[in-house]
Design a protein around this motif. Structure first.
Motif, PDB file in Angstrom:
ATOM      1  N   MET A 146       0.830  -1.206   0.000  1.00  9.42           N
ATOM      2  CA  MET A 146       0.000   0.000   0.000  1.00  9.42           C
ATOM      3  C   MET A 146       0.867   1.260   0.000  1.00  9.42           C
ATOM      4  O   MET A 146       0.542   2.244  -0.671  1.00  9.42           O
ATOM      5  CB  MET A 146      -0.928  -0.011   1.209  1.00  9.42           C
ATOM      6  N   MET A 147       1.964   1.229   0.749  1.00  8.81           N
ATOM      7  CA  MET A 147       2.866   2.378   0.764  1.00  8.81           C
ATOM      8  C   MET A 147       3.484   2.601  -0.614  1.00  8.81           C
ATOM      9  O   MET A 147       3.677   3.745  -1.041  1.00  8.81           O
ATOM     10  CB  MET A 147       3.961   2.169   1.800  1.00  8.81           C
ATOM     11  N   GLN A 148       3.794   1.529  -1.308  1.00 13.22           N
ATOM     12  CA  GLN A 148       4.348   1.655  -2.657  1.00 13.22           C
ATOM     13  C   GLN A 148       3.382   2.408  -3.564  1.00 13.22           C
ATOM     14  O   GLN A 148       3.769   3.304  -4.316  1.00 13.22           O
ATOM     15  CB  GLN A 148       4.606   0.264  -3.233  1.00 13.22           C
ATOM     16  N   ASN A 149       2.118   2.056  -3.480  1.00 11.05           N
ATOM     17  CA  ASN A 149       1.112   2.708  -4.307  1.00 11.05           C
ATOM     18  C   ASN A 149       0.952   4.169  -3.921  1.00 11.05           C
ATOM     19  O   ASN A 149       0.791   5.044  -4.773  1.00 11.05           O
ATOM     20  CB  ASN A 149      -0.221   1.969  -4.147  1.00 11.05           C
ATOM     21  N   ALA A 150       1.016   4.442  -2.611  1.00  9.89           N
ATOM     22  CA  ALA A 150       0.844   5.820  -2.143  1.00  9.89           C
ATOM     23  C   ALA A 150       2.026   6.698  -2.525  1.00  9.89           C
ATOM     24  O   ALA A 150       1.855   7.854  -2.943  1.00  9.89           O
ATOM     25  CB  ALA A 150       0.653   5.824  -0.627  1.00  9.89           C
TER      26      ALA A 150
ATOM     27  N   ARG B 107       9.155  -0.328  -3.326  1.00  7.84           N
ATOM     28  CA  ARG B 107       8.871  -1.390  -4.290  1.00  7.84           C
ATOM     29  C   ARG B 107       9.808  -2.581  -4.075  1.00  7.84           C
ATOM     30  O   ARG B 107       9.394  -3.740  -4.095  1.00  7.84           O
ATOM     31  CB  ARG B 107       9.016  -0.855  -5.715  1.00  7.84           C
ATOM     32  N   SER B 108      11.093  -2.291  -3.861  1.00  8.60           N
ATOM     33  CA  SER B 108      12.069  -3.358  -3.646  1.00  8.60           C
ATOM     34  C   SER B 108      11.813  -4.096  -2.338  1.00  8.60           C
ATOM     35  O   SER B 108      11.897  -5.327  -2.274  1.00  8.60           O
ATOM     36  CB  SER B 108      13.487  -2.777  -3.653  1.00  8.60           C
ATOM     37  N   LEU B 109      11.503  -3.340  -1.274  1.00 10.78           N
ATOM     38  CA  LEU B 109      11.198  -3.976   0.000  1.00 10.78           C
ATOM     39  C   LEU B 109       9.936  -4.835  -0.098  1.00 10.78           C
ATOM     40  O   LEU B 109       9.872  -5.943   0.452  1.00 10.78           O
ATOM     41  CB  LEU B 109      11.018  -2.926   1.087  1.00 10.78           C
ATOM     42  N   ALA B 110       8.930  -4.313  -0.800  1.00 12.47           N
ATOM     43  CA  ALA B 110       7.692  -5.073  -0.961  1.00 12.47           C
ATOM     44  C   ALA B 110       7.932  -6.345  -1.756  1.00 12.47           C
ATOM     45  O   ALA B 110       7.364  -7.393  -1.457  1.00 12.47           O
ATOM     46  CB  ALA B 110       6.630  -4.209  -1.648  1.00 12.47           C
ATOM     47  N   GLN B 111       8.796  -6.248  -2.774  1.00 13.65           N
ATOM     48  CA  GLN B 111       9.088  -7.436  -3.572  1.00 13.65           C
ATOM     49  C   GLN B 111       9.765  -8.509  -2.733  1.00 13.65           C
ATOM     50  O   GLN B 111       9.486  -9.700  -2.882  1.00 13.65           O
ATOM     51  CB  GLN B 111       9.975  -7.049  -4.757  1.00 13.65           C
ATOM     52  N   ARG B 112      10.663  -8.099  -1.842  1.00 14.25           N
ATOM     53  CA  ARG B 112      11.323  -9.076  -0.972  1.00 14.25           C
ATOM     54  C   ARG B 112      10.304  -9.738  -0.046  1.00 14.25           C
ATOM     55  O   ARG B 112      10.377 -10.945   0.215  1.00 14.25           O
ATOM     56  CB  ARG B 112      12.422  -8.396  -0.162  1.00 14.25           C
ATOM     57  N   SER B 113       9.359  -8.961   0.453  1.00 13.52           N
ATOM     58  CA  SER B 113       8.326  -9.539   1.312  1.00 13.52           C
ATOM     59  C   SER B 113       7.409 -10.461   0.518  1.00 13.52           C
ATOM     60  O   SER B 113       6.999 -11.516   1.007  1.00 13.52           O
ATOM     61  CB  SER B 113       7.491  -8.420   1.966  1.00 13.52           C
TER      62      SER B 113
END
Length: 376
Positions: A109-113, A141-147
């Motif tokens: 959600m933070m990535q989108n915001a 985006r990179s952190l979200a991808q790792r998660s």
């Protein structure tokens, strides 16, 4: 005449600090201030759940938000900054997810915001703040991808399983029900479809994940090869062939092989010769985990369409109830996928709904036609 792309719009000129800001300016700056403070707190909350490099990155993002916070404090001045307002609903929602749910939801959600930052068009923000937000988008985006990678194997099987269960069993029971058979037959058909589909999905996921793991294992260099490097003939260095097989030209391969020989590093430690499959294996998950997730989620999804008949409903009321219940579930699963993928949730939700209703509508129409032919 060839199509011409529209001319780029000029960026709004940055306006220096005004001594007489309007009430609208004050309200907007207060909201920015509240959002920056809430976002910084969200990053700090996420950092508490991480360690190592990810924790440091999240704390650095929180510090960057603090700098933006100071910008709006300076704009407002002590008098106007004393009154605080609530952050936007979306920003508050990020914090809830960060504190109570998995970090992958909050990061997505933070990535989108971050990608929708208003600073690119707000004349009271600085160029540095706009650039910061653009970089933040890529960091998150990179952190979200790792998660996502840590959960994507079983999660992928779970989402696809639930969605397939919803759509396939809704289509099945509506198609059979439209022929005019009794409610007991529709219920038996739905239960049979649930079990058959869940078992099929579980078996398919197990075979798929197992096969992919076997392919990755076959691509992993043999660690024993590293121990034999010192015995290679430096004048006929066959290590260069390994690099050439991995896509380098002859000169590059010879240079890299010479470096490896000089350092006596092995295939498993050299960044080019080694094939790192750890992240790929994380993304795949385990065969049994994927199979179990797929089975359970397909079964749960397939249960929704038969609920009306399970509770004794028949005919058109059962059909309408099943369509409504499954439609709500499709919207939910589509929205979850949208959040995790960093895209707009409602678009994914509507896409899931249209696809599901489309498949069910076709089978229902075929059932009506088949029932009419049989009755005739």
């Amino acid at each position: 005449m060839p199509n011409r792309s529209p001319a780029p719009q000029p960026r709004p000129e940055r306006i220096p600090h005004r001594e007489d800001p309007t009430p609208a300016d004050i309200r907007r700056w207060r909201r920015y201030l509240a959002d920056e403070q809430a976002e910084a707190e969200t990053y700090r909350a996420l950092a508490k759940k991480r360690k190592g490099e990810e924790r440091e990155v999240l704390l650095a993002l929180a510090e960057a938000e603090r700098r933006h916070e100071q910008h709006w404090l300076d704009k407002l001045g002590p008098e106007h900054a004393a009154k605080r307002v609530s952050p936007s609903f979306g920003t508050r929602l990020f914090g809830v997810f960060a504190r109570h749910f998995g970090s992958v939801f909050a990061l997505a959600m933070m990535q989108n915001a971050e990608a929708r930052s208003p600073y690119s068009t707000d004349p009271d923000a600085t160029d540095q703040m706009e650039a910061d937000e653009a970089v933040h988008t890529e960091v998150v985006r990179s952190l979200a991808q790792r998660s996502r990678a840590r959960m994507s194997g079983s999660f992928r099987a779970a989402v696809f399983g639930a969605n397939d269960g919803l759509v396939s069993n809704l289509a099945l029971v509506l198609g059979v029900g439209a022929t005019g058979v009794g409610g007991g037959v529709v219920l038996a058909t739905g239960i049979a479809g649930l079990l058959a589909g869940a078992l099929s999905m579980a078996a398919g996921e197990y075979v798929s994940v197992s096969s992919q793991q076997e392919l990755l294992d076959a691509s992993t260099p043999n660690p024993e090869t590293a121990r034999k490097l010192p015995a290679l003939d430096v004048n006929a260095n066959e290590l260069a062939l390994v690099y050439r097989a991995r896509g380098m030209n002859a000169d590059e391969a010879a240079s890299r092989a010479a470096e490896a020989m000089a350092l006596q590093t092995g295939l498993t430690t050299d960044p080019v010769s080694a094939v790192d499959t750890t992240e790929s294996l994380e993304e795949l998950g385990t065969p049994m985990g994927a199979a179990i997730s797929s089975f359970l989620c397909f079964a749960i999804g397939a249960l929704f369409p038969v609920l009306p008949w399970l509770f004794g409903m028949v005919g058109l009321p059962a059909v309408v109830t099943a369509a409504v219940v499954v439609g709500a579930a499709l919207l939910f699963t589509g929205g979850v996928v949208g959040v995790l993928s960093g895209s707009t949730p409602w678009k994914r939700a509507l896409r899931q709904l249209v696809i599901g209703y489309g498949a069910a509508g076709i089978t229902y129409a075929l059932g009506l036609a088949f029932g009419g032919v049989v009755a005739g």
